[in-house]
Write a protein that holds these residues in place. Structure first.
Motif, PDB file in Angstrom:
ATOM      1  N   ILE A 184       0.853  -1.189   0.000  1.00  0.00           N
ATOM      2  CA  ILE A 184       0.000   0.000   0.000  1.00  0.00           C
ATOM      3  C   ILE A 184       0.892   1.243   0.000  1.00  0.00           C
TER       4      ILE A 184
ATOM      5  N   ILE B  70       1.672   5.163   0.528  1.00  0.00           N
ATOM      6  CA  ILE B  70       1.231   6.297   1.337  1.00  0.00           C
ATOM      7  C   ILE B  70       1.897   7.557   0.811  1.00  0.00           C
TER       8      ILE B  70
ATOM      9  N   ALA C  15      -6.955   2.365   7.987  1.00  0.00           N
ATOM     10  CA  ALA C  15      -6.923   2.533   6.529  1.00  0.00           C
ATOM     11  C   ALA C  15      -6.165   1.391   5.862  1.00  0.00           C
ATOM     12  N   ILE C  16      -5.054   1.009   6.450  1.00  0.00           N
ATOM     13  CA  ILE C  16      -4.261  -0.100   5.895  1.00  0.00           C
ATOM     14  C   ILE C  16      -5.009  -1.422   6.042  1.00  0.00           C
TER      15      ILE C  16
ATOM     16  N   THR D 155      -7.943  -1.653   3.519  1.00  0.00           N
ATOM     17  CA  THR D 155      -7.607  -1.392   2.120  1.00  0.00           C
ATOM     18  C   THR D 155      -6.965  -2.635   1.512  1.00  0.00           C
TER      19      THR D 155
ATOM     20  N   ILE E 180      -3.064   5.362   0.048  1.00  0.00           N
ATOM     21  CA  ILE E 180      -3.503   6.250   1.126  1.00  0.00           C
ATOM     22  C   ILE E 180      -2.877   7.625   0.892  1.00  0.00           C
TER      23      ILE E 180
ATOM     24  N   ASP F 281      -8.281   6.897   1.953  1.00  0.00           N
ATOM     25  CA  ASP F 281      -7.852   5.555   1.541  1.00  0.00           C
ATOM     26  C   ASP F 281      -8.721   5.047   0.400  1.00  0.00           C
TER      27      ASP F 281
ATOM     28  N   GLY G 217     -10.065   1.930   0.499  1.00  0.00           N
ATOM     29  CA  GLY G 217     -10.491   0.687   1.138  1.00  0.00           C
ATOM     30  C   GLY G 217     -11.922   0.301   0.848  1.00  0.00           C
TER      31      GLY G 217
ATOM     32  N   GLY H  17     -13.735   3.747  -0.682  1.00  0.00           N
ATOM     33  CA  GLY H  17     -12.805   4.291   0.301  1.00  0.00           C
ATOM     34  C   GLY H  17     -13.433   5.278   1.256  1.00  0.00           C
TER      35      GLY H  17
END
Length: 346
Positions: A222, A224, A252-253, A256, A262, A279, A281, A335
């Motif tokens: 992911i 950022i 968020a992680i 997602t 992110i 995010d 997600g 998201g």
């Protein structure tokens, strides 16, 4: 009595006085018109009217002074009661003030007693939280250490490795849960008095938070990205605000999918600094947007994910204690955006 109250009383006296004078003059003129106006009759009417006006003026003046003195006396009683000084009124004319003062002292005493009890309970909770923190930290750390030693230092078969890995994983969850519960309890009871707000760059706090979750994001590939001017500042406590950002970033992680993204975008307004954490997600159901900040709340849609529903609750408490607030917007499968507003003026 404050100036606004005195002015309002004076306006009332003037209005009533003016109405009374106009009424008296009108009656006088009416009597002069309907009766034969001899000089003696006119003098008597004017003398009577003047006497009535003078008496009304004296009455209003004396009444105003009495009201002002009574309110100042009540104000003095309240000041003395708050400061603990006793100045009881015992005369017949002051019996109502004496009763008021007695009730005020009883109220202050009851309030002080309640405050003392609350402070005692708070100290007990503080001691209990410290004991829990101290008593659980070492056993949990030892369990994690032993499980790591088993995995690294001994030849284990596949089943034994799975059991040792399970012990380590559950120990980490237990440690995180205990730490979160302790932080939450400290916030709720007002024990955390180390939230020292200072005007600090937001970029530094965000960088610290991302550094904490970077390995977690890397495992899921992911990305950022941060868009923040290094000169943007806000009043916040770096340690606790970083904790709040970590909670949002971890969520968020967690929610997602792999190869997601992110974005952290910071904007400065006149009174607040806004930090958007966006995010890609799974999103949040619209009907649950007002529920996700409740303690221990977890949506049925995320039951397959680890968690106990403390992170966002703790985040909101931290941000609120700093004079800020948090909002969220989300669309399912597209998201979420968590917007944190921190004050940049006192």
């Amino acid at each position: 009595m404050n100036k606004i109250t005195e002015a309002s009383f004076q306006r009332t006296y003037i209005i009533f006085g003016a109405v009374f004078v106009l009424f008296t003059v009108a009656i006088t003129m009416f009597l002069l018109l309907i009766y034969d106006s001899t000089i003696m009759f006119i003098l008597i009417i004017f003398a009577y009217s003047l006497a009535v006006i003078i008496l009304a003026y004296i009455f209003i003046t004396v009444l105003g002074k009495k009201v002002t003195r009574s309110i100042k006396t009540i104000d003095e009683i309240m000041d003395n009661a708050i400061s603990g000084k006793k100045n009881m009124y015992t005369g017949y004319e002051e019996n109502m003030l004496s009763s008021f003062e007695s009730k005020m002292y009883r109220f202050i005493a009851m309030s002080k007693s309640t405050t003392d009890e609350i402070e005692k309970e708070r100290n007990k909770i503080k001691s209990l939280i410290s004991d829990i923190s101290h008593q659980t930290k070492t056993p949990v750390a030892n369990i994690m250490l032993y499980s790591e030693l088993l995995l690294d230092g001994y030849k284990l078969n596949q089943e034994q490795k799975e059991l040792a890995s399970g012990i380590k994983l559950q120990s980490e969850k237990l440690r995180w849960l205990i730490e979160s519960l302790i932080k939450m309890s400290r916030l709720e009871t007002g024990i955390i008095n180390s939230v020292n707000k200072t005007l600090m760059p937001v970029f530094q706090t965000i960088s610290t938070s991302i550094g904490t979750v970077f390995s977690y994001a890397e495992k899921k590939n992911i990305q950022i990205q941060v868009c923040c001017d290094e000169d943007i500042k806000a009043y916040h406590d770096v340690k606790w605000t970083s904790e709040a950002f970590v909670n949002i970033l971890e969520n968020a992680i967690k929610y997602t999918p792999e190869w997601g993204k992110i974005d952290v975008i910071v904007s400065q307004y006149e009174m607040f600094t806004r930090i958007d954490i966006k995010d890609t997600g799974i999103g949040i159901n619209e009907g649950e947007l007002n529920l996700i900040f409740k303690r221990f709340y977890r949506s049925a849609d995320v039951s397959q994910y680890d968690g106990v529903g403390i992170g966002l609750y703790l985040t909101r408490e931290i941000i609120s204690s700093e004079g800020g607030y948090i909002k969220v917007k989300s669309k399912l499968n597209k998201g979420s955006v968590f917007s944190v507003f921190l004050p940049n003026t006192k």
